[in-house]
Motif scaffolding. Sequence first.
Motif, PDB file in Angstrom:
ATOM      1  N   LEU A 127      -9.504   7.595  19.025  1.00 30.75           N
ATOM      2  CA  LEU A 127     -10.740   6.966  18.562  1.00 30.75           C
ATOM      3  C   LEU A 127     -11.956   7.849  18.839  1.00 30.75           C
ATOM      4  O   LEU A 127     -12.853   7.970  18.007  1.00 30.75           O
ATOM      5  N   ALA A 128     -11.955   8.498  20.013  1.00 31.14           N
ATOM      6  CA  ALA A 128     -13.065   9.395  20.363  1.00 31.14           C
ATOM      7  C   ALA A 128     -13.121  10.589  19.420  1.00 31.14           C
ATOM      8  O   ALA A 128     -14.210  11.007  18.991  1.00 31.14           O
ATOM      9  N   GLU A 129     -11.957  11.124  19.074  1.00 28.76           N
ATOM     10  CA  GLU A 129     -11.928  12.281  18.168  1.00 28.76           C
ATOM     11  C   GLU A 129     -12.380  11.880  16.769  1.00 28.76           C
ATOM     12  O   GLU A 129     -13.101  12.622  16.100  1.00 28.76           O
ATOM     13  N   LEU A 130     -11.962  10.701  16.317  1.00 32.91           N
ATOM     14  CA  LEU A 130     -12.412  10.206  15.015  1.00 32.91           C
ATOM     15  C   LEU A 130     -13.927  10.025  14.996  1.00 32.91           C
ATOM     16  O   LEU A 130     -14.575  10.253  13.976  1.00 32.91           O
ATOM     17  N   GLY A 131     -14.489   9.640  16.138  1.00 31.36           N
ATOM     18  CA  GLY A 131     -15.928   9.397  16.216  1.00 31.36           C
ATOM     19  C   GLY A 131     -16.759  10.598  16.597  1.00 31.36           C
ATOM     20  O   GLY A 131     -17.964  10.463  16.844  1.00 31.36           O
ATOM     21  N   SER A 132     -16.150  11.771  16.617  1.00 28.89           N
ATOM     22  CA  SER A 132     -16.881  12.969  17.051  1.00 28.89           C
ATOM     23  C   SER A 132     -18.031  13.342  16.111  1.00 28.89           C
ATOM     24  O   SER A 132     -18.946  14.053  16.502  1.00 28.89           O
ATOM     25  N   ASP A 133     -17.987  12.850  14.869  1.00 30.54           N
ATOM     26  CA  ASP A 133     -19.064  13.130  13.902  1.00 30.54           C
ATOM     27  C   ASP A 133     -19.978  11.921  13.712  1.00 30.54           C
ATOM     28  O   ASP A 133     -20.684  11.814  12.711  1.00 30.54           O
ATOM     29  N   GLN A 135     -22.813  10.834  14.847  1.00 29.65           N
ATOM     30  CA  GLN A 135     -24.256  10.992  14.620  1.00 29.65           C
ATOM     31  C   GLN A 135     -24.542  11.378  13.174  1.00 29.65           C
ATOM     32  O   GLN A 135     -25.539  10.947  12.593  1.00 29.65           O
ATOM     33  N   LYS A 136     -23.654  12.162  12.608  1.00 32.46           N
ATOM     34  CA  LYS A 136     -23.811  12.553  11.198  1.00 32.46           C
ATOM     35  C   LYS A 136     -23.350  11.425  10.264  1.00 32.46           C
ATOM     36  O   LYS A 136     -23.996  11.135   9.254  1.00 32.46           O
ATOM     37  N   ASP A 137     -22.218  10.797  10.629  1.00 33.29           N
ATOM     38  CA  ASP A 137     -21.661   9.740   9.777  1.00 33.29           C
ATOM     39  C   ASP A 137     -22.535   8.492   9.763  1.00 33.29           C
ATOM     40  O   ASP A 137     -22.622   7.799   8.746  1.00 33.29           O
ATOM     41  N   GLY A 138     -23.118   8.168  10.916  1.00 28.86           N
ATOM     42  CA  GLY A 138     -23.903   6.945  11.025  1.00 28.86           C
ATOM     43  C   GLY A 138     -23.094   5.754  11.516  1.00 28.86           C
ATOM     44  O   GLY A 138     -23.621   4.646  11.637  1.00 28.86           O
ATOM     45  N   PHE A 139     -21.824   5.961  11.812  1.00 27.93           N
ATOM     46  CA  PHE A 139     -20.971   4.892  12.334  1.00 27.93           C
ATOM     47  C   PHE A 139     -19.950   5.494  13.294  1.00 27.93           C
ATOM     48  O   PHE A 139     -19.632   6.676  13.226  1.00 27.93           O
ATOM     49  N   ARG A 140     -19.433   4.654  14.189  1.00 31.79           N
ATOM     50  CA  ARG A 140     -18.485   5.121  15.210  1.00 31.79           C
ATOM     51  C   ARG A 140     -17.366   4.093  15.397  1.00 31.79           C
ATOM     52  O   ARG A 140     -17.640   2.906  15.568  1.00 31.79           O
ATOM     53  N   PRO A 141     -16.097   4.514  15.361  1.00 32.88           N
ATOM     54  CA  PRO A 141     -15.007   3.572  15.619  1.00 32.88           C
ATOM     55  C   PRO A 141     -14.902   3.239  17.109  1.00 32.88           C
ATOM     56  O   PRO A 141     -14.848   4.145  17.938  1.00 32.88           O
ATOM     57  N   LEU A 142     -14.887   1.950  17.423  1.00 33.07           N
ATOM     58  CA  LEU A 142     -14.752   1.505  18.811  1.00 33.07           C
ATOM     59  C   LEU A 142     -13.383   0.897  19.084  1.00 33.07           C
ATOM     60  O   LEU A 142     -13.032   0.650  20.241  1.00 33.07           O
ATOM     61  N   GLY A 143     -12.634   0.640  18.041  1.00 30.91           N
ATOM     62  CA  GLY A 143     -11.314   0.045  18.197  1.00 30.91           C
ATOM     63  C   GLY A 143     -10.601   0.044  16.864  1.00 30.91           C
ATOM     64  O   GLY A 143     -11.133   0.530  15.859  1.00 30.91           O
ATOM     65  N   ALA A 144      -9.393  -0.493  16.869  1.00 29.01           N
ATOM     66  CA  ALA A 144      -8.605  -0.515  15.635  1.00 29.01           C
ATOM     67  C   ALA A 144      -7.826  -1.814  15.527  1.00 29.01           C
ATOM     68  O   ALA A 144      -7.354  -2.357  16.533  1.00 29.01           O
ATOM     69  N   PHE A 145      -7.720  -2.312  14.314  1.00 31.12           N
ATOM     70  CA  PHE A 145      -6.856  -3.442  14.006  1.00 31.12           C
ATOM     71  C   PHE A 145      -5.636  -2.908  13.275  1.00 31.12           C
ATOM     72  O   PHE A 145      -5.761  -2.029  12.416  1.00 31.12           O
ATOM     73  N   THR A 146      -4.474  -3.420  13.601  1.00 35.58           N
ATOM     74  CA  THR A 146      -3.306  -3.035  12.819  1.00 35.58           C
ATOM     75  C   THR A 146      -3.333  -3.772  11.483  1.00 35.58           C
ATOM     76  O   THR A 146      -3.787  -4.912  11.395  1.00 35.58           O
ATOM     77  N   ALA A 147      -2.874  -3.100  10.464  1.00 33.96           N
ATOM     78  CA  ALA A 147      -2.717  -3.733   9.153  1.00 33.96           C
ATOM     79  C   ALA A 147      -1.262  -3.613   8.707  1.00 33.96           C
ATOM     80  O   ALA A 147      -0.951  -3.699   7.520  1.00 33.96           O
TER      81      ALA A 147
END
Length: 332
Positions: A127-133, A135-147
């Motif tokens: 999750l931290a690696e996915l959120g490494s951008d 500040q540029k993206d404008g959003f950050r993943p804090l968790g995940a739901f299984t689908a």
Amino acid sequence: MSIKKILGTALAVASILGFAASAEAKTTVRISHTQIETHPDHIGFVAFKNFVESKAGDKYDVRIFPNSSLGANEKVLELVKMNSVQFLSVSTANIESFNKKYAVFSVPFLFTSESNFEKFITDPEVLAELGSDAQKDGFRPLGAFTAGTRNFYSKTPINTVDDLKGKKFRVQAGPTNVKMMEAFGAAATPMSFGEVYSALQQGVIDGAENNELALTDQKHGEVCKYFSYDGHQMCPDLIVASEKFLSKLSDEDRKLFEDAAKEAQKAEFEAWHKRIAEAKEQAKKMGVTFIDVDANAFREKVLPLHQQLLNENPAMKAMYDKASAFDASNNK
């Protein structure tokens, strides 16, 4: 979407939701998702709301907007970036147009088991690696739901991979999904989730691909009577937060929302596995036949696509390598 349209949408949402607040008023936290109120995503966000308000109810009023009431995910993601909406449950397939590394979860047959997939998407390092951008993206993943796993369902039986040839299937938006269907010999028709039922009814598409809940919650099982377990994709719904919202929080409050996301994740996983079993029995009563296919035959059709996708999208290579290594190590 143009800036003018985005701003217009944001102003409209602001008007609907009521942004006026005094200095003494609680801060309103808005959560959006596309599912109905019995769906595990909603159950997860209820746990999120309860956690935040039990810990700091004097500061925050958490409001959940289900069933696409604020719009399709792609539109709401723009509102999240502007901090008009603070949290959103969104499939990684809907995010890859904003940041190409999220496309890794659309790579077909990336994981060999649902268990490996679930462990990977909830790994804090991932999750931290996915959120490494962020500040540029404008959003950050804090968790995940299984689908769960994505499988094909249609009006006619899909017993083998050749049964897909020449058929039109709805897929989530994203170039990876289009390439996948082409590799299967079928035609991809990207469209929003809310349009699928009428498209099936009217014969615009022959089928779709999703998990079992689409048959019952969205009533797709009224039209499609065959569901084939090939497990071609495992795409999580990420709990993404507005980076503007997070950046304004104190360290204590930021941890509050990070912990709330973990609570939501835990509740959603538990609800998911229970609900899938119930949905399958419900779909059988609707006349749906479940078919176990040779998943390896489907996998072989699209494995050559992996290298092509990596060549076209090097941004996802680091995450692809991480997922592949994780999957291999957990199969030992």
